[in-house]
Design a protein around this motif. Structure first.
Motif, PDB file in Angstrom:
ATOM      1  N   ARG A   1     -40.486  28.216 -12.270  1.00 51.18           N
ATOM      2  CA  ARG A   1     -40.371  27.628 -13.389  1.00 51.18           C
ATOM      3  C   ARG A   1     -38.391  28.060 -13.813  1.00 51.18           C
ATOM      4  O   ARG A   1     -37.906  27.825 -14.794  1.00 51.18           O
ATOM      5  N   GLN A   2     -38.365  28.579 -12.933  1.00 52.64           N
ATOM      6  CA  GLN A   2     -36.841  29.420 -13.267  1.00 52.64           C
ATOM      7  C   GLN A   2     -35.442  28.000 -13.245  1.00 52.64           C
ATOM      8  O   GLN A   2     -34.813  27.515 -13.823  1.00 52.64           O
TER       9      GLN A   2
ATOM     10  N   ALA B   1     -37.120  24.903 -13.458  1.00 52.96           N
ATOM     11  CA  ALA B   1     -36.557  24.018 -14.332  1.00 52.96           C
ATOM     12  C   ALA B   1     -36.258  24.497 -15.491  1.00 52.96           C
ATOM     13  O   ALA B   1     -35.681  22.990 -16.146  1.00 52.96           O
ATOM     14  N   ARG B   2     -35.789  25.495 -16.469  1.00 53.66           N
ATOM     15  CA  ARG B   2     -34.607  26.328 -17.150  1.00 53.66           C
ATOM     16  C   ARG B   2     -33.631  25.647 -16.712  1.00 53.66           C
ATOM     17  O   ARG B   2     -33.414  25.158 -17.788  1.00 53.66           O
TER      18      ARG B   2
ATOM     19  N   LYS C   1     -33.027  21.374 -16.565  1.00 54.43           N
ATOM     20  CA  LYS C   1     -33.082  21.195 -17.952  1.00 54.43           C
ATOM     21  C   LYS C   1     -31.873  21.562 -19.243  1.00 54.43           C
ATOM     22  O   LYS C   1     -31.748  21.128 -19.605  1.00 54.43           O
TER      23      LYS C   1
ATOM     24  N   ARG D   1     -45.051  19.882 -14.200  1.00 53.70           N
ATOM     25  CA  ARG D   1     -44.489  20.924 -13.831  1.00 53.70           C
ATOM     26  C   ARG D   1     -42.627  21.249 -14.979  1.00 53.70           C
ATOM     27  O   ARG D   1     -42.671  22.293 -15.690  1.00 53.70           O
TER      28      ARG D   1
ATOM     29  N   ASP E   1     -44.719  21.670 -17.650  1.00 56.90           N
ATOM     30  CA  ASP E   1     -45.022  23.755 -18.476  1.00 56.90           C
ATOM     31  C   ASP E   1     -43.827  24.222 -18.417  1.00 56.90           C
ATOM     32  O   ASP E   1     -44.334  24.835 -19.862  1.00 56.90           O
ATOM     33  N   ALA E   2     -42.952  23.920 -17.770  1.00 52.02           N
ATOM     34  CA  ALA E   2     -41.050  24.338 -18.634  1.00 52.02           C
ATOM     35  C   ALA E   2     -40.973  24.302 -19.812  1.00 52.02           C
ATOM     36  O   ALA E   2     -41.263  24.916 -20.460  1.00 52.02           O
ATOM     37  N   ASN E   3     -41.459  22.633 -20.287  1.00 57.06           N
ATOM     38  CA  ASN E   3     -41.097  22.954 -22.213  1.00 57.06           C
ATOM     39  C   ASN E   3     -41.692  23.087 -23.073  1.00 57.06           C
ATOM     40  O   ASN E   3     -41.238  23.978 -23.499  1.00 57.06           O
TER      41      ASN E   3
ATOM     42  N   GLN F   1     -43.401  26.204 -21.849  1.00 53.90           N
ATOM     43  CA  GLN F   1     -42.827  28.063 -22.350  1.00 53.90           C
ATOM     44  C   GLN F   1     -41.826  28.682 -22.915  1.00 53.90           C
ATOM     45  O   GLN F   1     -41.588  28.711 -23.433  1.00 53.90           O
ATOM     46  N   ALA F   2     -40.761  26.904 -22.578  1.00 50.86           N
ATOM     47  CA  ALA F   2     -38.742  26.849 -23.589  1.00 50.86           C
ATOM     48  C   ALA F   2     -39.782  26.704 -25.431  1.00 50.86           C
ATOM     49  O   ALA F   2     -39.287  27.797 -25.951  1.00 50.86           O
TER      50      ALA F   2
END
Length: 419
Positions: free
Chosen positions: A246-247, A249-250, A253, A385, A388-390, A392-393
């Protein structure tokens, strides 16, 4: 050694009328600084001067402004060793009567801390700052001032690679940080928090702190990119698994990441590509000593992180693989490869199971952490993934906007929340 002229002048001032003492001492201090600046008598003359103004012949009302003026002129001297020698003696002279001179005592200790840091003696600077009285009935010390001192102590211990003492003072800052208004102190607190997590190998926490710091608009663009670079380095060193993904992905992007040198390795890790030894070696050259420390099994933090990542990469390429073939792919022997795979499966960071009879490791990208039931521990394909990251953001942005509305318009927020 104190010069004879200074000794005679001090004796005369001690016997002078009270109304003439302030002007006489100020004039004498200027003469000492002008005549002794290039001689070896300066420290001794200044020590004699401060002892005289703190003597019984000079009242508190007169000595306080004299001492404040003395500290200001002493701090302007270029020689740190002289300031340390004179300041230390002044602190000792003040010790029996410090209650009456708390402001001046604090000024001298801050000047001493500056001098120690000028000599790169950060431990001594921290110890002097610890002696400053912050809880006193004689004067009010704001949360901003307390946080500023404690944060400075934290940074001094971090410069000496002492995260244990640094953490104890960072915890004190945490108790008052929400009342602090000074933006610089807040930023220094965030940076100290990131550095402590980094030094204690809490790399995911460190990466998150560095990333948040890189988003602060008041920081220069170059420093923000440095913080972003540190965030990438820490996430690479973090243990493989869903939290790290997850980190990743942050960071991936983030539109700024292509500007930093670590973007290439970030991209390969995010896309689950196996890292080559050459790439790992080039990355290792950028690491700090504590980031290359040995773990219990004799490998470095980087070696372990890369091995776990490559193991995840292999799991994306194969449905199953023989243990004897897995070891050479990871650059380790088969027993160590099996041990790492077993540990990651047990901790829910790798989905699959080991068939020791046939010597095979079976990977399952459609099952959960226990290898049989579906669950959130397995992130699935890259598209899922990223989705999911988008999501969450987006949730984080909505929460941030809601908090801003609550802060700026509490009545509007309470009305609509109530509805």
């Amino acid at each position: 050694m104190v010069s004879e002229q200074v000794t005679d002048a001090l004796l005369a001032l001690e016997d002078a009328q009270a109304s003439k003492k302030a002007q006489g001492y100020n004039e004498l201090l200027d003469k000492i600084l002008a005549s002794s600046s290039a001689s070896d008598d300066l420290p001794a003359n200044l020590i004699a001067y401060v002892q005289s103004i703190l003597g019984d012949s000079v009242g508190i009302v007169t000595s306080r402004p004299l001492l404040a003026s003395f500290v200001g002129k002493l701090a302007s001297l270029p020689d740190a060793d002289i300031k340390i020698q004179v300041g230390t003696n002044a602190i000792d002279a003040l010790a029996p009567k410090v209650v009456s001179y708390e402001d001046q005592d604090s000024q001298i200790k801050l000047m001493l801390a500056d001098s120690y840091e000028q000599n790169e003696d950060f431990t001594s600077s921290a110890k002097v700052l610890q002696q400053i009285t912050l809880d006193s009935s004689q004067r009010h010390v704001s949360d901003d001032d307390k946080a500023k001192i404690w944060t400075r102590i934290t940074r001094c211990y971090l410069e000496e690679d002492d995260p244990t003492n640094a953490l104890s003072y960072l915890n004190r800052v945490k108790n008052v940080i929400y009342n602090v208004q000074d933006q610089t102190t807040k930023l220094q607190f965030q940076l100290s928090q990131a550095r402590i997590s980094d030094s204690q190998r809490n790399f995911l926490d460190a990466s998150n702190s560095y990333l948040n710091l890189s988003l602060e608009p008041v920081i220069d663009e170059e420093e923000r990119l440095q913080a972003l670079s540190a965030a990438i380095i820490c996430v690479v060193l973090a243990p493989a698994g869903p939290k790290r993904a997850r980190q990743l992905a942050r960071l991936y992007k983030d539109d700024r990441t292509p500007q930093v040198n670590e973007f290439a390795i970030l991209e390969k890790i995010f896309l689950d590509r196996v890292l080559s030894p050459e790439e790992v070696k080039a990355f290792a050259e950028k690491l700090q000593p504590h980031q290359m420390a040995k773990t219990a099994d004799g490998s470095t933090v980087l070696d372990k992180a890369v091995l776990e990542h490559n193991l995840l990469g292999v799991s994306r390429l194969y449905s199953n693989i023989h243990i004897d073939n897995l070891g050479p792919m990871l650059g380790v022997d088969s027993d160590r490869a099996e041990a790492y795979a077993a540990q990651m499966i047990e901790q829910g960071r790798l989905s699959g199971y080991i068939d020791q009879i046939d010597g095979l490791i079976h990977f399952s990208n459609d099952s959960g952490a226990d290898g049989a039931k579906g669950g959130a521990a397995n992130l699935g394909t890259r598209e899922l993934r990223m989705w999911d990251a988008n999501v969450q953001a987006l949730c984080e942005e909505v929460e941030r906007v809601a908090t801003m509305i609550q802060t700026a318009h509490p009545d509007f927020y309470a009305l609509h929340m109530g509805a």
